[in-house]
Design an enzyme around this catalytic site. Structure first.
Site, PDB file in Angstrom:
ATOM      1  N   GLY A   1       0.829  -1.196   0.000  1.00  0.00           N
ATOM      2  CA  GLY A   1       0.000   0.000   0.000  1.00  0.00           C
ATOM      3  C   GLY A   1       0.864   1.247   0.000  1.00  0.00           C
ATOM      4  N   CYS A   2       0.312   2.352  -0.457  1.00  0.00           N
ATOM      5  CA  CYS A   2       1.107   3.577  -0.578  1.00  0.00           C
ATOM      6  C   CYS A   2       1.548   4.102   0.790  1.00  0.00           C
ATOM      7  CB  CYS A   2       0.342   4.639  -1.364  1.00  0.00           C
ATOM      8  SG  CYS A   2      -1.311   5.023  -0.749  1.00  0.00           S
TER       9      CYS A   2
END
Length: 307
Positions: A113-114
């Site tokens: 995930g970012c």
């Protein structure tokens, strides 16, 4: 030439992967007609013909898509949250621990995930080195551009007559159950998930993740942290910069359009700031996915990326 299929190529992450791969001479992009884009049979056929499949789908759709793949030689890179803590899936952050070697031979790779990417890049090396206890209770603030919210949020921010509330940064994830928390905890080997404060701001792309520490939370203080990062990030797309400030500021947009990540340490001997800056669509999404694909192909991991 390797055959690649992107399931969900119309989304923000999928579109950026397409843009990157269109320039490659070693990749053949498999397509399904637009009218069959959501047809299970057409998608299944394309996935089983591909050497590598990118899943750029919501979580449930990604789980369903994996079930359509019967070809044992097809490798999957899933950009959703669905498989990031799943057994038998390699976590796609090659700079951390021994993950690079696992990714090279994996058939199932979960793209990070970012927000999680920034936190893990900052915390995992320090836990691994014993500079931070795995039992430490941490906090994290992450500032992101609105493109991280996908097409719906982009349209909301760029539409005419938008709410004036969008003109200022907005904190979200208020119940402290953000979907990135499980991977942040697991990959870093933490006993506790951090208090996490994600903030979306009125700019398109770029991310700045900050983990603050008191000196007594770190063995050796600020100098030890800097030395650990300098030794840890010697290869890959994450790099340590000793002094990255822009006249006393750190812009969250400094790495927009790029696929690498910068780690820096600020503060003083009493209070320390660990900061990661990158593009939420780059090293935080599509750039990381292509880096993982490059490792599977046995080519330089920065091939086709903006670094």
């Amino acid at each position: 030439m390797k055959r690649v299929f992107i399931d969900g190529s119309a989304g923000t992450t999928g579109l950026r992967i397409v843009e990157r791969l269109m320039e490659r001479q070693d990749i053949q992009l498999l397509r399904v007609p637009e009218e069959l884009r959501k047809d299970p049979a057409a998608r299944k056929d394309a996935m089983n013909k591909a050497d590598i499949v990118f899943l750029c789908l919501p979580d449930d759709a990604a789980r369903e898509a994996v079930g359509l793949i019967e070809n044992s030689n097809t490798a999957v890179i899933d950009t959703s949250t669905a498989h990031r803590t799943a057994e038998n899936w390699a976590y796609g952050f090659p700079e951390i621990g021994g993950l690079r070697e696992k990714i090279k031979t994996a058939r199932r790779i979960a793209n990070p995930g970012c927000h999680a990417s920034g936190f893990i890049a900052l915390v995992a090396p320090l836990v691994e080195a014993g500079l931070i206890s795995a039992d430490e209770k941490l906090t994290c603030t992450s500032l992101t551009g609105y493109s991280g919210g996908g097409k719906k949020m982009i349209a909301e921010y760029e539409g005419e007559g938008r709410s004036v509330l969008l003109d200022a940064p907005r904190q979200y994830g208020l119940p402290q159950n953000h979907k990135h928390l499980p991977e942040m905890r697991k990959v870093c080997g933490l006993s506790n998930a951090p208090i996490f404060c994600p903030i979306v701001a009125p700019y398109y792309a770029g991310m700045e993740v900050t983990v603050p520490l008191f000196a007594d939370q770190v063995q050796g203080g600020k100098a030890a942290v800097e030395a650990a990062y300098a030794a840890y990030y010697r290869s890959g797309l994450v790099h340590f910069t000793k002094d990255a400030s822009e006249s006393g500021f750190l812009s969250a947009g400094a790495f927009a359009g790029r696929d690498d990540m910068e780690i820096t340490v600020s503060g003083n001997e009493d209070r320390i700031l660990l900061v990661a800056r990158f593009d939420n669509l780059g090293k935080g999404a599509s750039g990381a996915a292509i880096q993982n694909m490059n490792l599977l192909l046995g080519v330089d991991e920065a091939t086709g990326l903006a670094v």
